[in-house]
Design a protein around this motif. Structure first.
Motif, mmCIF file in Angstrom:
data_model
loop_
_atom_site.group_PDB
_atom_site.id
_atom_site.type_symbol
_atom_site.label_atom_id
_atom_site.label_comp_id
_atom_site.label_asym_id
_atom_site.label_seq_id
_atom_site.Cartn_x
_atom_site.Cartn_y
_atom_site.Cartn_z
ATOM 1 N N MET A 1 0.840 -1.172 0.000
ATOM 2 C CA MET A 1 0.000 0.000 0.000
ATOM 3 C C MET A 1 0.892 1.244 0.000
ATOM 4 O O MET A 1 1.873 1.321 0.738
ATOM 5 N N ALA A 2 0.575 2.193 -0.829
ATOM 6 C CA ALA A 2 1.391 3.396 -0.955
ATOM 7 C C ALA A 2 1.270 4.262 0.296
ATOM 8 O O ALA A 2 0.207 4.362 0.898
ATOM 9 N N ARG A 3 2.360 4.896 0.649
ATOM 10 C CA ARG A 3 2.348 5.816 1.790
ATOM 11 C C ARG A 3 1.937 7.197 1.284
ATOM 12 O O ARG A 3 2.753 8.098 1.151
ATOM 13 N N ARG A 4 0.656 7.312 0.982
ATOM 14 C CA ARG A 4 0.126 8.556 0.429
ATOM 15 C C ARG A 4 -1.252 8.800 1.027
ATOM 16 O O ARG A 4 -2.069 7.889 1.128
ATOM 17 N N CYS A 5 -1.499 10.043 1.403
ATOM 18 C CA CYS A 5 -2.804 10.428 1.938
ATOM 19 C C CYS A 5 -3.825 10.383 0.811
ATOM 20 O O CYS A 5 -3.575 10.887 -0.282
ATOM 21 N N GLU A 6 -4.994 9.786 1.079
ATOM 22 C CA GLU A 6 -6.009 9.641 0.047
ATOM 23 C C GLU A 6 -6.756 10.938 -0.234
ATOM 24 O O GLU A 6 -7.395 11.070 -1.274
ATOM 25 N N LEU A 7 -6.682 11.906 0.671
ATOM 26 C CA LEU A 7 -7.415 13.149 0.475
ATOM 27 C C LEU A 7 -6.540 14.319 0.038
ATOM 28 O O LEU A 7 -6.948 15.122 -0.782
ATOM 29 N N THR A 8 -5.342 14.438 0.586
ATOM 30 C CA THR A 8 -4.504 15.589 0.248
ATOM 31 C C THR A 8 -3.356 15.241 -0.680
ATOM 32 O O THR A 8 -2.734 16.135 -1.242
ATOM 33 N N GLY A 9 -3.037 13.961 -0.837
ATOM 34 C CA GLY A 9 -1.951 13.563 -1.721
ATOM 35 C C GLY A 9 -0.574 13.668 -1.100
ATOM 36 O O GLY A 9 0.428 13.489 -1.786
ATOM 37 N N LYS A 10 -0.503 13.966 0.201
ATOM 38 C CA LYS A 10 0.808 14.020 0.855
ATOM 39 C C LYS A 10 1.485 12.667 0.740
ATOM 40 O O LYS A 10 0.865 11.635 0.952
ATOM 41 N N ALA A 11 2.782 12.681 0.414
ATOM 42 C CA ALA A 11 3.515 11.441 0.209
ATOM 43 C C ALA A 11 4.869 11.531 0.912
ATOM 44 O O ALA A 11 5.164 12.513 1.595
ATOM 45 N N VAL A 12 5.677 10.511 0.719
ATOM 46 C CA VAL A 12 6.999 10.444 1.317
ATOM 47 C C VAL A 12 7.906 11.497 0.678
ATOM 48 O O VAL A 12 7.916 11.665 -0.542
ATOM 49 N N LEU A 13 8.652 12.219 1.518
ATOM 50 C CA LEU A 13 9.664 13.153 1.043
ATOM 51 C C LEU A 13 11.029 12.582 1.387
ATOM 52 O O LEU A 13 11.159 11.772 2.301
ATOM 53 N N VAL A 14 12.058 12.965 0.643
ATOM 54 C CA VAL A 14 13.410 12.501 0.924
ATOM 55 C C VAL A 14 14.303 13.689 1.237
ATOM 56 O O VAL A 14 14.073 14.803 0.766
ATOM 57 N N GLY A 15 15.300 13.424 2.054
ATOM 58 C CA GLY A 15 16.241 14.471 2.442
ATOM 59 C C GLY A 15 17.492 13.851 3.009
ATOM 60 O O GLY A 15 17.805 12.688 2.750
ATOM 61 N N ASN A 16 18.211 14.611 3.798
ATOM 62 C CA ASN A 16 19.464 14.157 4.378
ATOM 63 C C ASN A 16 19.440 14.280 5.891
ATOM 64 O O ASN A 16 18.891 15.245 6.428
ATOM 65 N N ASN A 17 20.055 13.293 6.566
ATOM 66 C CA ASN A 17 20.458 13.470 7.951
ATOM 67 C C ASN A 17 21.814 14.150 7.896
ATOM 68 O O ASN A 17 22.708 13.693 7.178
ATOM 69 N N VAL A 18 21.971 15.225 8.617
ATOM 70 C CA VAL A 18 23.250 15.934 8.608
ATOM 71 C C VAL A 18 23.824 15.867 10.017
ATOM 72 O O VAL A 18 23.241 16.378 10.967
#
Length: 100
Positions: A1-18
């Motif tokens: 199942m996708a990690r995405r909100c069914e109403l707003t479309g918010k999904a996984v973001l990627v970034g860095n641990n610094v």
């Protein structure tokens, strides 16, 4: 199942641990998803959706699931939410025609 909100479309973001030494390693920012049951007043039934906590606040603020779906864009909604939006719109249109 996708990690995405069914109403707003918010999904996984990627970034860095610094680190303190400025070493960068990749990480994922996961949305705060909750499985909730929302009531549709137009359809007279409850609907299970997987939404973010932010979307849940927005649904409450706009006055319920029916009002939220009426105001939202089809681009950010999931397939299930778009189907639900069409069913609600059809039901409300039928009720207006019957009342007139």
């Amino acid at each position: 199942m996708a990690r995405r909100c069914e109403l707003t479309g918010k999904a996984v973001l990627v970034g860095n641990n610094v680190s303190h030494a400025n070493n960068k390693t990749r990480r994922r920012f996961l949305p705060n998803l909750c499985s909730v049951t929302l009531q549709s007043e137009a359809l007279g039934q409850s609907v299970r959706l997987r939404v973010s906590a932010n979307a849940l606040r927005s649904v409450e603020h706009r006055g319920g699931l029916d009002a939220f779906l009426a105001k939202s864009s089809d681009l950010e909604l999931s397939q299930r939410a778009r189907l639900l939006k069409r069913q609600i719109a059809k039901k409300l249109d039928d009720d207006v025609v019957v009342a007139a």
